[in-house]
Design an enzyme around this catalytic site. Structure first.
Site, PDB file in Angstrom:
ATOM      1  CG  ASP A 479       4.055  -1.485  10.951  1.00 56.53           C
ATOM      2  OD1 ASP A 479       3.536  -2.616  10.964  1.00 56.53           O
ATOM      3  OD2 ASP A 479       3.988  -0.707   9.971  1.00 56.53           O
ATOM      4  CG  ASP A 549      -0.368  -2.528   4.815  1.00 60.09           C
ATOM      5  OD1 ASP A 549      -0.731  -1.852   5.794  1.00 60.09           O
ATOM      6  OD2 ASP A 549       0.818  -2.849   4.620  1.00 60.09           O
TER       7      ASP A 549
HETATM    8  C1  GLA Z   1       3.470  -1.581   7.006  1.00 59.51           C
HETATM    9  C2  GLA Z   1       2.171  -0.981   7.498  1.00 59.51           C
HETATM   10  C3  GLA Z   1       1.813   0.220   6.661  1.00 59.51           C
HETATM   11  C4  GLA Z   1       2.924   1.234   6.718  1.00 59.51           C
HETATM   12  C5  GLA Z   1       4.227   0.596   6.284  1.00 59.51           C
HETATM   13  C6  GLA Z   1       5.385   1.533   6.514  1.00 59.51           C
HETATM   14  O1  GLA Z   1       3.313  -2.140   5.750  1.00 59.51           O
HETATM   15  O2  GLA Z   1       1.157  -1.926   7.472  1.00 59.51           O
HETATM   16  O3  GLA Z   1       0.605   0.788   7.104  1.00 59.51           O
HETATM   17  O4  GLA Z   1       3.025   1.748   8.011  1.00 59.51           O
HETATM   18  O5  GLA Z   1       4.492  -0.595   7.014  1.00 59.51           O
HETATM   19  O6  GLA Z   1       6.580   0.975   6.114  1.00 59.51           O
END
Ligand code: GLA
Length: 743
Positions: A479, A549
């Protein structure tokens, strides 16, 4: 060193690296250089003044040499004949933005490139590379244009290298990977714009005189707002199955810029590459500067064929493990967020295994002790297992998953740090920052400075120690949840601060190279808040990406439709989440959520114990069916049937195995349609003379009267399937299997 000496050195260098390069052209030749694929030609000509002219890019010519006689119809602007250079440089006649601006050692801001020689090599029976060596007419400044042709996939990639032997440094101010002059009557540009939870929204616009720019200056998470890819439809709006379309993408995980300048002669001057924004780069003599690759394809068969070219190329030459099938994943994020302990995760894994999940991924929240990661305020940077939540460590969880027949994956965000962390206490100088400026937080975090080799080592060692300590980790979700602000580095010299943007991305690639060379087998997902690292430069190191997301299926249909115009379904992680949806609060049927998720790499993102027994049975059966059809979805050819961006309110697509023996068809109703207003799904690409058995999957109620019957490919493509999918959130999935040949 004299010019000829220098060239000799260059030839020797290239000779050492790739012995099989052969000179492509001599003075006696026609002066035509042609780069070809199965259906595309890209042709250059060397002029009498030794300039390299771009003559043609389009449908394959039977004989490119015929272009030698071409006289440009344009009226000369100057006493020299008008021509479109293959690679434009600043300072002389060129009137639109040049591909290259170099400031030479004596302050001369112009570059005049002339042809020196060209080489070609066959890497294998499908891939060949052409290098055209150019040089400034006066200065010892050398530019090599590289073109790699992927014959069957109809893809040509292009990049440029600069090198010089001037007495002092040369400053590079603008350094695009490709200049493409296109001449047509009208130009429709499709590009992708977005924002968090609404990435990759398709926009099509008719280009007008002036310059249209699609770019990013975010440095990290560069593709969250705009993507470095486009489709350019010539002579009319973009059509799915016909019309001339150029597809292109910049393979660079940093600031990019794609500019489309429509000039007074109605020529579209396209520049593609790294963004020169605040990025003047000082190149010492003898060092080579590489631009990123730009990927280009072309078809007279519309957007559909362009996407299939890019997908086939990406699977074979770009994506990590592009030949394999992807496992069904359950990611813990939306099911548990930061609130878990061993018992919660064990329960999740047990339930996931029961419904057929193959990979359990533990998301954020597993690390940090002095500053436990219980929310996004603290802990980033401290990559030690949180002892309170996970007494027996990650090893226990990975073993637990393996014992239930699942693989285990882990979330990391190693480029980032919370100010509330031990890492920040120890190394505040590692953070991206500017002198005398306040640090800006984003999601309570700061960015580590990847231009610094010590930071690169830290990130590599972090990943290496995790994977060494827990050898049965099979998947990493990588990430990166913020972009660059306060651009600046304590590591780079004050005079080299403008190198920051380029060196950051190069530093990231170096880390990936090291990780990939030690751990070639591991699956890695590119996440970056969802959709933030979606480019072919990043996919070179990843198996897949998290497109958004936003897991609301209605939103995902639009995001994934646009995404798959460029990037392949095999890499499109697509998860079933709970209802009401956590991002949009919309309530949707489980079937609709599964059907949408099955168009890509199927996964789940929920707490499985919250599914009731009927839902569990449905999920288990859908997962089991997906395993039967995933080869076709992940490796087949994508044909789009209905666009969710059109007003009719349906979305539909099919995937077809390369041998036409198996297909999977999806149809979704996005809105309420009048009674009797049903979609007619005319299939594409089937063998008209074969018969196919049609079986509906994920059935609640039967939506096709012809379920379990046989139809010819001819029937299915011409008459089509009229399917009872007309209310909002109704959907259907069909599997077609070849049942025989009809004479
Ligand atoms: C980001 C990612 C999510 C998740 C969060 C965790 O927003 O896109 O899928 O992994 O971080 O903090």
């Amino acid at each position: 060193m004299s010019i000829s000496c220098k060239r000799l050195v260059l030839s020797l260098i290239s000779g050492l690296i790739m012995t099989s390069f052969t000179p492509l052209i001599s003075a006696a030749d026609t002066g035509i250089i042609s780069v070809e694929t199965a259906h595309v030609s890209l042709v250059f000509r060397i002029t009498a003044e030794k300039q390299l002219e771009q003559l043609y890019f389009g449908e394959k010519l039977i004989d490119a040499e015929e272009l030698v006689q071409l006289k440009k119809k344009h009226k000369p602007d100057t006493d020299r004949q008008y021509m479109l250079e293959a690679y434009t440089a600043s300072g002389n006649r060129f009137v639109s933005q040049p591909a290259l601006i170099a400031h030479h050692h004596d302050g001369n801001m112009s570059t005049e490139l002339v042809f020196v020689s060209a080489d070609q090599v066959m890497h294998d029976d499908n891939v060949s590379e052409t290098i055209i060596h150019l040089k400034d007419r006066f200065y010892d400044f050398f530019v090599d244009l590289h073109f790699k042709s992927y014959y069957k996939e109809d893809v040509i990639s292009q990049w440029v290298t600069y090198m010089h032997d001037e007495p002092t440094d040369v400053d590079l101010v603008q350094f695009y990977s490709a200049y493409l002059p296109v001449h047509s009557t009208q130009y429709y540009l499709t590009h992708f714009h977005g924002f968090w939870a609404g990435e990759m929204q398709l926009t099509e616009e008719k280009l007008q005189p002036g310059t249209k720019v699609v770019e990013s200056i975010k440095g990290v998470r560069t593709t969250q707002s705009d993507n470095p890819s486009f489709l350019l439809s010539l002579d009319g709006e973009l059509k799915e199955d016909h019309g001339e379309v150029i597809g292109g993408a910049v393979a660079w995980t940093g600031n990019f810029r794609m500019s489309f300048e429509l000039d007074y002669q109605n020529i579209l001057n396209v520049l593609l590459g790294m963004n020169p924004y605040n990025s003047r780069y000082t190149l010492p003599a003898g060092k080579t500067f590489h631009t990123p690759e730009v990927i280009l394809t072309y078809s007279i068969r519309g957007a559909g064929q362009v996407s299939r070219n890019l997908h086939a190329w990406a699977r074979k030459y770009n994506l990590y493990h592009g030949d394999d099938v992807r496992p069904v994943v359950l990611n813990s994020w939306e099911g548990a967020y930061f609130s878990f302990d061993e018992a919660v995760l064990e329960q999740m894994m047990t339930d996931a295994a029961e419904i057929g999940v193959e990979m359990f991924v533990l998301d954020d929240g597993w690390f940090g002790n002095k500053y436990p990661r219980n929310n996004d305020n603290a802990g980033l940077g401290d990559w030690q297992v949180n002892r309170e939540k996970l007494l027996r460590g990650i090893n226990h969880l990975a073993d637990f998953a393996n014992a239930r027949g699942m693989q285990f994956g882990l979330w990391i965000e190693p480029e980032m740090v919370n100010p509330k962390s031990e890492l920040f206490e120890q190394h505040p100088e590692w953070v991206v920052q500017q002198p005398n400026r306040e640090l800006y937080l984003w999601r309570n975090q700061l960015l580590l400075d990847l231009t610094n080799p010590a930071v690169q080592d830290f990130i590599y060692n972090t990943v290496d120690s995790i994977l060494t300590a827990v050898p049965n980790i099979a998947y990493l979700k990588w990430d990166a949840n913020r972009h660059v602000e306060n651009a600046g580095s304590t590591y780079l010299d004050p005079q080299k601060q403008t190198h920051f943007w380029i060196e950051y991305t190069k530093g990231l690639y170096d880390v990936y190279e090291r990780i990939r060379s030690k751990y070639p087998g591991i699956l890695i997902q590119a996440c970056a808040s969802g959709g933030g690292r979606l480019d072919f430069g990043s996919l070179k190191y990843h198996d897949e990406f998290w497109p958004s997301d936003n897991t609301d299926p209605l939103k995902r249909i639009r995001i994934q439709y646009a995404t798959n115009l460029i990037y392949p379904p095999i890499a499109t992680a697509s998860h079933v989440s709970t209802s009401p949806n956590h991002q949009t609060n919309q309530v949707t049927p489980l079937k609709f959520r599964f059907d949408v998720a099955m168009t890509g790499r199927l996964g789940l993102e929920l707490q499985p114990k919250d599914l009731d027994s009927e839902e569990k049975t449905f999920a288990a059966s859908a997962i089991s069916d997906y395993k039967k059809i995933r080869e076709t979805i992940q490796h087949g050819d994508l044909h789009r049937l209905y666009s969710p961006y059109d007003e009719h309110g349906w979305s539909g697509q099919m995937c077809l195995s390369p041998d036409q023996s198996e297909a999977v068809v999806f149809i979704f109703s996005l809105t309420h349609h009048n009674r009797g207003d049903l979609p007619v799904i005319k299939l594409k690409g089937l063998d008209p003379g074969a018969s196919y058995n049609v079986t509906e999957l994920n059935k609640n109620n039967e939506s096709f009267w012809g379920n379990n019957r046989e139809f010819t490919g001819d029937y299915l493509m011409k008459t089509g399937m009229n399917v009872n999918v007309s209310n909002r959130y109704e959907s259907a999935v069909f599997r077609l299997t070849l049942s025989g040949k009809v004479k």
